[in-house]
Design a protein around this motif. Structure first.
Motif: not given
Length: 411
Positions: A271-278
């Motif tokens: 699964k591709i886990v989408m989240a905001e990243y730096d």
């Protein structure tokens, strides 16, 4: 001779090819058709030459079919049968049974179906063309030289034509019913095999997943204990052995992680886990890992980032990092001197979306053009003679390709 039970068994046996079974089916049908036509011919008073041809044709078909089954020479037998149909059965039947004033034209159609079914490859086209030529020749003879025809009376013409239409219609219907049933059976068998293979793949994936988790625990323990040894006051020989243990353990752990990822990808559980990243933190982690490996080989590692690159983005940071580390690690592994460069550029799209382009170049050995299509094949390494000394299983780029695809990207 072969019994009816044995014949039916051969017709349904999947060990024989469809072409062999069709030959047997149409041979039996051809024999039966000629015997039936012979019986009807006797009843309606057909000419002696036509009756002799029908009886001898049935006998010839029976002998050829028996020999084909006994010796397995189906291809040769089909050629002989087609030859007899085109140059013996069809023209003699036409000339000796009233020509167009009888059932011969219907049998021409049946024989064409017969040739199409039992002939193979280029022979099929050859005999179909020959059948067309012989048919045309028969019609020319019937028109230009009617004296060579054995004519039918009006009653015989009607009887012969009617019975031929009925016989051919019934035989063709039975043939197509049988062929349809065979294809249905084979389709069902194929679906069952596909389901069994799918279950086997899922079972294999569960096994790999379970084993990978089980093996990682003792390997991590080995790595941890080995690090404790390296921190102690030890001799140079022991330190060298410990470093070798560390290298081998990390390589084994990486292999297990790759197998675990492959099993997840193949089973559709990745699964591709989408989240905001730096973005800065992601690149810093990558540089920290890759810089050490590059320095160990005496290589320069360059990072070129587009100034317009956003500081924060939305995506699966872990998988993006895995992709970049995998490709950069390959670049370093296959480069002996010079440098490796990671360039990042962007293309802004509508709706606040950004298309990120990661390019990795190196001064390494490169790849042959003919091997490019195999880059993403699992467990395959190209140019193995030249790269035998380089560690790797051939899983890395296959995993990268599948992860990029999952993200809707392109590599």
């Amino acid at each position: 001779m072969i019994s009816p039970k044995e014949t039916l068994k051969r017709l349904l046996d999947q060990e024989h090819t469809m072409q062999e079974r069709l030959f047997l089916l149409f041979s039996i049908t051809g024999i039966f058709a000629q015997l039936l036509a012979f019986t009807v011919g006797v009843l309606i008073g057909e000419s002696l030459p036509n009756l002799i041809m029908l009886l001898s044709g049935a006998a010839a078909f029976a002998v050829i079919s028996f020999l084909a089954v006994k010796f397995g020479k189906y291809r040769i037998a089909s050629i002989v049968v087609c030859f007899l149909i085109v140059f013996d059965v069809c023209p003699i039947s036409f000339l000796s049974s009233g020509g167009i004033y009888g059932g011969a034209p219907v049998w021409f159609v049946f024989c064409t179906i017969l040739i199409w079914a039992i002939a193979q490859g280029v022979w099929r086209m050859i005999f179909l063309v020959m059948e067309l030529v012989v048919t045309a020749a028969c019609y020319v003879v019937a028109y230009q030289f009617p004296q060579y025809m054995i004519r039918h009376s009006a009653r015989m013409a009607f009887c012969d034509s009617f019975t031929s239409v009925v016989i051919v219609s019934v035989l063709v219907s039975l043939i197509f019913m049988f062929v349809n049933d065979v294809y249905h059976m084979e389709t069902q068998i194929t679906l069952n095999q596909k389901r069994e293979i799918q279950e086997l793949v899922e079972s294999q994936s569960r096994f790999f997943s379970s084993m990978s988790h089980e093996i990682r625990t003792p390997i991590n323990t080995i790595i941890g204990l080995n690090e404790m040894i390296l921190r102690e006051e030890i001799s140079d020989d022991v330190a060298e052995d410990a470093r070798n243990v560390e290298s081998a353990s990390k390589m084994l752990l990486a292999l297990i992680n790759d197998i675990l990822d492959m099993s997840k990808l193949e089973s559709g559980k990745m699964k591709i886990v989408m989240a905001e990243y730096d973005v800065g933190a992601l690149l810093s982690d990558i540089v920290a890992m890759m810089w050490v490996r590059a320095r160990e080989k005496g290589l320069q590692l360059h990072i070129n980032v587009d100034p317009a690159m956003p500081s924060a983005m939305f995506g699966d940071e872990v998988r993006i990092k895995q992709i970049l580390v995998n490709v950069l690690n390959n670049a370093i592994k296959y480069t002996n001197e010079g440098d490796v460069t990671l360039s990042i550029s962007i293309r802004r799209e509508g709706g606040g979306k950004v298309f990120v382009i990661y390019s990795i170049s190196d001064t390494g050995i490169g790849i042959r053009k003919e091997n490019i299509p195999h880059l993403f094949t699992a467990f395959r390494r190209v140019d193995e003679k030249e790269t035998a000394h380089i560690e790797g299983t051939g899983l890395g780029l296959s995993i990268v390709k599948q992860l990029v695809d999952l993200m809707g990207g392109k590599i």
